[in-house]
Design a protein around this motif. Sequence first.
Motif, short mmCIF file in Angstrom:
data_model
loop_
_atom_site.label_atom_id
_atom_site.label_comp_id
_atom_site.label_asym_id
_atom_site.label_seq_id
_atom_site.Cartn_x
_atom_site.Cartn_y
_atom_site.Cartn_z
N MET A 296 0.85 -1.19 0.00
CA MET A 296 0.00 0.00 0.00
C MET A 296 0.88 1.24 0.00
O MET A 296 1.87 1.31 0.73
CB MET A 296 -0.93 0.00 1.21
N THR A 297 0.54 2.19 -0.85
CA THR A 297 1.28 3.44 -0.95
C THR A 297 0.45 4.57 -0.36
O THR A 297 -0.73 4.71 -0.67
CB THR A 297 1.62 3.76 -2.41
N SER A 298 1.07 5.37 0.46
CA SER A 298 0.38 6.52 1.06
C SER A 298 0.85 7.79 0.38
O SER A 298 2.04 8.04 0.25
CB SER A 298 0.64 6.59 2.56
N ILE A 299 -0.12 8.59 -0.08
CA ILE A 299 0.17 9.83 -0.79
C ILE A 299 -0.51 10.98 -0.06
O ILE A 299 -1.72 10.96 0.15
CB ILE A 299 -0.32 9.78 -2.24
N GLY A 300 0.29 11.95 0.32
CA GLY A 300 -0.26 13.12 1.01
C GLY A 300 -0.39 14.29 0.07
O GLY A 300 0.40 14.44 -0.87
N PHE A 301 -1.38 15.14 0.31
CA PHE A 301 -1.60 16.32 -0.52
C PHE A 301 -1.65 17.55 0.38
O PHE A 301 -2.54 17.67 1.24
CB PHE A 301 -2.91 16.19 -1.31
N ILE A 302 -0.69 18.41 0.21
CA ILE A 302 -0.67 19.68 0.93
C ILE A 302 -1.17 20.74 -0.04
O ILE A 302 -0.49 21.11 -0.99
CB ILE A 302 0.75 20.00 1.44
N GLY A 303 -2.39 21.19 0.22
CA GLY A 303 -3.11 22.02 -0.72
C GLY A 303 -4.06 21.13 -1.49
O GLY A 303 -3.62 20.21 -2.19
N VAL A 304 -5.35 21.36 -1.32
CA VAL A 304 -6.35 20.50 -1.97
C VAL A 304 -7.22 21.37 -2.86
O VAL A 304 -8.41 21.57 -2.61
CB VAL A 304 -7.19 19.72 -0.93
N GLY A 305 -6.59 21.90 -3.91
CA GLY A 305 -7.31 22.69 -4.89
C GLY A 305 -7.79 21.82 -6.03
O GLY A 305 -7.89 20.59 -5.92
N SER B 25 -2.49 -2.47 -5.75
CA SER B 25 -1.95 -2.77 -4.41
C SER B 25 -2.56 -1.90 -3.33
O SER B 25 -2.35 -2.14 -2.15
CB SER B 25 -0.42 -2.59 -4.41
N GLY B 26 -3.30 -0.88 -3.71
CA GLY B 26 -3.96 -0.04 -2.72
C GLY B 26 -3.24 1.27 -2.50
O GLY B 26 -2.04 1.30 -2.29
N LEU B 27 -4.00 2.36 -2.55
CA LEU B 27 -3.47 3.68 -2.27
C LEU B 27 -4.25 4.30 -1.13
O LEU B 27 -5.47 4.08 -1.01
CB LEU B 27 -3.59 4.59 -3.51
N ARG B 28 -3.55 5.05 -0.29
CA ARG B 28 -4.20 5.83 0.74
C ARG B 28 -3.87 7.30 0.51
O ARG B 28 -2.75 7.64 0.17
CB ARG B 28 -3.71 5.42 2.14
N PHE B 29 -4.88 8.16 0.66
CA PHE B 29 -4.71 9.58 0.43
C PHE B 29 -4.89 10.35 1.74
O PHE B 29 -5.91 10.19 2.42
CB PHE B 29 -5.73 10.09 -0.59
N PHE B 30 -3.92 11.16 2.07
CA PHE B 30 -3.98 11.98 3.27
C PHE B 30 -4.00 13.44 2.85
O PHE B 30 -3.09 13.92 2.17
CB PHE B 30 -2.81 11.67 4.20
N LEU B 31 -5.06 14.13 3.23
CA LEU B 31 -5.33 15.47 2.72
C LEU B 31 -5.12 16.52 3.80
O LEU B 31 -5.53 16.34 4.95
CB LEU B 31 -6.77 15.56 2.22
N SER B 32 -4.50 17.62 3.42
CA SER B 32 -4.31 18.71 4.36
C SER B 32 -5.64 19.39 4.63
O SER B 32 -6.56 19.33 3.80
CB SER B 32 -3.29 19.72 3.83
N PRO B 33 -5.75 20.07 5.76
CA PRO B 33 -7.00 20.77 6.06
C PRO B 33 -7.17 22.07 5.27
O PRO B 33 -8.20 22.73 5.40
CB PRO B 33 -6.89 21.05 7.56
N ALA C 264 -12.97 13.20 1.19
CA ALA C 264 -12.95 12.19 2.25
C ALA C 264 -14.30 11.50 2.39
O ALA C 264 -14.37 10.29 2.68
CB ALA C 264 -12.55 12.84 3.58
N GLU C 265 -15.37 12.24 2.15
CA GLU C 265 -16.71 11.65 2.25
C GLU C 265 -17.04 10.76 1.05
O GLU C 265 -17.81 9.80 1.18
CB GLU C 265 -17.75 12.76 2.39
N SER C 266 -16.45 11.08 -0.11
CA SER C 266 -16.78 10.33 -1.31
C SER C 266 -15.80 9.19 -1.59
O SER C 266 -16.13 8.27 -2.35
CB SER C 266 -16.83 11.27 -2.52
N LEU C 267 -14.62 9.22 -0.97
CA LEU C 267 -13.61 8.21 -1.22
C LEU C 267 -13.18 7.56 0.10
O LEU C 267 -12.67 8.24 0.99
CB LEU C 267 -12.38 8.81 -1.91
N GLU C 268 -13.38 6.26 0.19
CA GLU C 268 -13.05 5.56 1.43
C GLU C 268 -11.56 5.65 1.75
O GLU C 268 -11.16 5.66 2.92
CB GLU C 268 -13.47 4.09 1.30
N ALA C 269 -10.72 5.76 0.73
CA ALA C 269 -9.27 5.76 0.93
C ALA C 269 -8.72 7.13 1.31
O ALA C 269 -7.52 7.26 1.55
CB ALA C 269 -8.57 5.27 -0.33
N ALA C 270 -9.57 8.15 1.36
CA ALA C 270 -9.10 9.51 1.64
C ALA C 270 -9.41 9.91 3.08
O ALA C 270 -10.49 9.64 3.60
CB ALA C 270 -9.74 10.49 0.68
#
Length: 263
Positions: A1-10, A31-39, A49-55
């Motif tokens: 599983m790969t984790s990808i973070g996003f700083i800035g969610v435009g 293999s699965g991706l996880r998304f971590f989003l900045s506030p 986050a509400e529309s994607l289980e992996a976010a």
Amino acid sequence: MTSIGFIGVGEIASAMVEGLARSEADDAHASGLRFFLSPRNADRAKHLAESLEAATVCDSNQDVVDRSELIVLAVLPQQAAAVLDELDIPADRTLISAVAGLATDQLAEHLPHSPTIVRIIPLPAVRERKGVTAMYPANQAVEEILGRLGGSVTAADETLFSTLSAVTATMSAHFAFLQSITAWLVDQGWEQADADHFIRGQFVGLGTTLAETDTPIKELVADHETPGGLNEQLNHEWMDEANRGRLAAALDAIYARVTGAAD
């Protein structure tokens, strides 16, 4: 599983997340991706986050860094320095910068632990997994991610990367070209809605040709005109040497701005 973070969610970051999520849904062997989003941009991050289980929306930008292997920086150029200065990004992370106009050495000044830096130019079409993304330098992990979004081209050096950044400035001009054509039809007596409808139908097929063939663009010009025909006449009368020169000069000016040479 790969984790990808996003700083800035435009818009662009959202397009990348949604495109990658579609790639997961379409690939039974993913293999699965996880998304971590900045506030940052809370409403958009919450929607993803509400529309994607992996976010997941994180508590802070540092929380994004701590939970991610790959970190996409997608903020405005004038915000990048301040955002990076507040973060502690370890050497074992990869920072993927989608920030226009900031070279790797400029980014490195704000990254004391020297993580890997990769620059990219994602375009809106990555949402449909049809965008070809420019990247520099070569990086296998980033290339694999971009492959899920439509593919990539890797610049041999940062100068060439900047030329691709410059040509992305042509998108609104493309639509302005279509706008000018529809305006001519309106001047001849057509209603705006009918003129728009006809021109959309005329040009949508050309987009399909670009998407579904690998014919060199130079050859597509010849394929869409006949000697002495109407297309050839307009091409030669409008896209003459003077207009080509003005376009090249405009791109030179954009390139100078992108590289800082205009300052």
